[in-house]
Scaffold this motif. Structure first.
Motif, PDB file in Angstrom:
ATOM      1  N   GLY A 177       0.800  -1.222   0.000  1.00  0.00           N
ATOM      2  CA  GLY A 177       0.000   0.000   0.000  1.00  0.00           C
ATOM      3  C   GLY A 177       0.831   1.269   0.000  1.00  0.00           C
ATOM      4  O   GLY A 177       0.299   2.356  -0.207  1.00  0.00           O
ATOM      5  N   SER A 178       2.147   1.154   0.221  1.00  0.00           N
ATOM      6  CA  SER A 178       2.995   2.355   0.192  1.00  0.00           C
ATOM      7  C   SER A 178       3.220   2.797  -1.256  1.00  0.00           C
ATOM      8  O   SER A 178       3.116   2.001  -2.195  1.00  0.00           O
ATOM      9  N   LEU A 179       3.532   4.057  -1.416  1.00  0.00           N
ATOM     10  CA  LEU A 179       3.774   4.602  -2.752  1.00  0.00           C
ATOM     11  C   LEU A 179       5.062   4.035  -3.335  1.00  0.00           C
ATOM     12  O   LEU A 179       6.069   3.919  -2.628  1.00  0.00           O
ATOM     13  N   THR A 180       5.040   3.707  -4.625  1.00  0.00           N
ATOM     14  CA  THR A 180       6.261   3.227  -5.269  1.00  0.00           C
ATOM     15  C   THR A 180       7.265   4.364  -5.434  1.00  0.00           C
ATOM     16  O   THR A 180       8.463   4.130  -5.502  1.00  0.00           O
ATOM     17  N   SER A 181       6.781   5.585  -5.483  1.00  0.00           N
ATOM     18  CA  SER A 181       7.636   6.770  -5.545  1.00  0.00           C
ATOM     19  C   SER A 181       7.138   7.763  -4.496  1.00  0.00           C
ATOM     20  O   SER A 181       6.224   8.552  -4.763  1.00  0.00           O
ATOM     21  N   ARG A 219       7.982  10.532  -3.381  1.00  0.00           N
ATOM     22  CA  ARG A 219       7.955  11.966  -3.711  1.00  0.00           C
ATOM     23  C   ARG A 219       6.854  12.329  -4.698  1.00  0.00           C
ATOM     24  O   ARG A 219       6.642  13.498  -4.977  1.00  0.00           O
ATOM     25  N   ASN A 220       6.174  11.301  -5.226  1.00  0.00           N
ATOM     26  CA  ASN A 220       5.083  11.543  -6.172  1.00  0.00           C
ATOM     27  C   ASN A 220       3.805  10.950  -5.590  1.00  0.00           C
ATOM     28  O   ASN A 220       3.555   9.753  -5.700  1.00  0.00           O
ATOM     29  N   PRO A 221       2.967  11.795  -4.985  1.00  0.00           N
ATOM     30  CA  PRO A 221       1.755  11.277  -4.327  1.00  0.00           C
ATOM     31  C   PRO A 221       0.776  10.580  -5.271  1.00  0.00           C
ATOM     32  O   PRO A 221      -0.085   9.827  -4.811  1.00  0.00           O
ATOM     33  N   SER A 222       0.921  10.769  -6.568  1.00  0.00           N
ATOM     34  CA  SER A 222       0.007  10.097  -7.497  1.00  0.00           C
ATOM     35  C   SER A 222       0.632   8.834  -8.101  1.00  0.00           C
ATOM     36  O   SER A 222       0.053   8.229  -9.004  1.00  0.00           O
ATOM     37  N   SER A 223       1.797   8.406  -7.583  1.00  0.00           N
ATOM     38  CA  SER A 223       2.418   7.178  -8.100  1.00  0.00           C
ATOM     39  C   SER A 223       1.618   5.960  -7.645  1.00  0.00           C
ATOM     40  O   SER A 223       0.810   6.026  -6.720  1.00  0.00           O
ATOM     41  N   ALA A 224       1.881   4.862  -8.300  1.00  0.00           N
ATOM     42  CA  ALA A 224       1.190   3.610  -7.971  1.00  0.00           C
ATOM     43  C   ALA A 224       1.548   3.165  -6.549  1.00  0.00           C
ATOM     44  O   ALA A 224       2.570   3.560  -5.995  1.00  0.00           O
TER      45      ALA A 224
END
Length: 153
Positions: free
Chosen positions: A48-52, A54-59
């Motif tokens: 569930g954590s962001l893959t990136s 620094r990019n809140p809209s990343s997968a």
């Protein structure tokens, strides 16, 4: 210097290799994997954590990930990386077998050669040990022009 002798211009080597243990699971947390193996990862990510970050809209990650590098330099032979990883978890055979019920266990191996042509030899006893530990093996080959110096999962 004789006139019939030529010297090639120096070109930096792009040959490298790396190896990591990757354990992924949708149900077992990285902290639980660490506790059960009594080993700390070099990196871990929660489902569930962001893959990136620094990019809140990343997968978002669909699995937990626990990763441990071989600890060897990129100039070591690929078989040396594999040997170091096997040695690291040799005492964890029972826990790895139990984890394999809910986790995917992989040796993730990356390498590149100087000229795009390359390979390695993994001795039969080392392959037998990998199998006995329950690891699948992933080879990730990089062509020299594609090498960016960053190797991540």
């Amino acid at each position: 210097m004789p006139e019939d002798v030529t010297v090639d211009a120096f070109e930096p080597s792009t040959k490298w290799s790396a190896g990591s243990i990757l354990i992924t699971s949708r149900t077992v947390s990285p902290d639980e994997i660490s506790e059960r193996l009594r080993l700390l990862p070099d990196e871990q990510f929660e489902r569930g954590s962001l893959t990136s970050p620094r990019n809140p809209s990343s997968a978002r990650r669909d699995s937990n990930l626990w990763a441990r590098k071989s600890g060897l330099g990129s100039d070591a032979d690929l078989a040396e990386h594999v040997g170091a990883l096997v040695q690291l978890v040799t005492g964890c055979r029972d826990e790895l077998r139990l984890l394999s019920v809910d986790c995917d266990l992989k040796l993730f191996l990356g390498f590149s050669s100087d000229n795009g042509q390359g390979g390695c030899v993994l001795p039969a006893p080392l392959l037998a040990e990998i199998g006995a530990l329950g690891f699948d093996v992933v080879f990730d080959l990089y062509h020299p022009p594609e090498v960016s110096g960053a190797w991540t999962w």
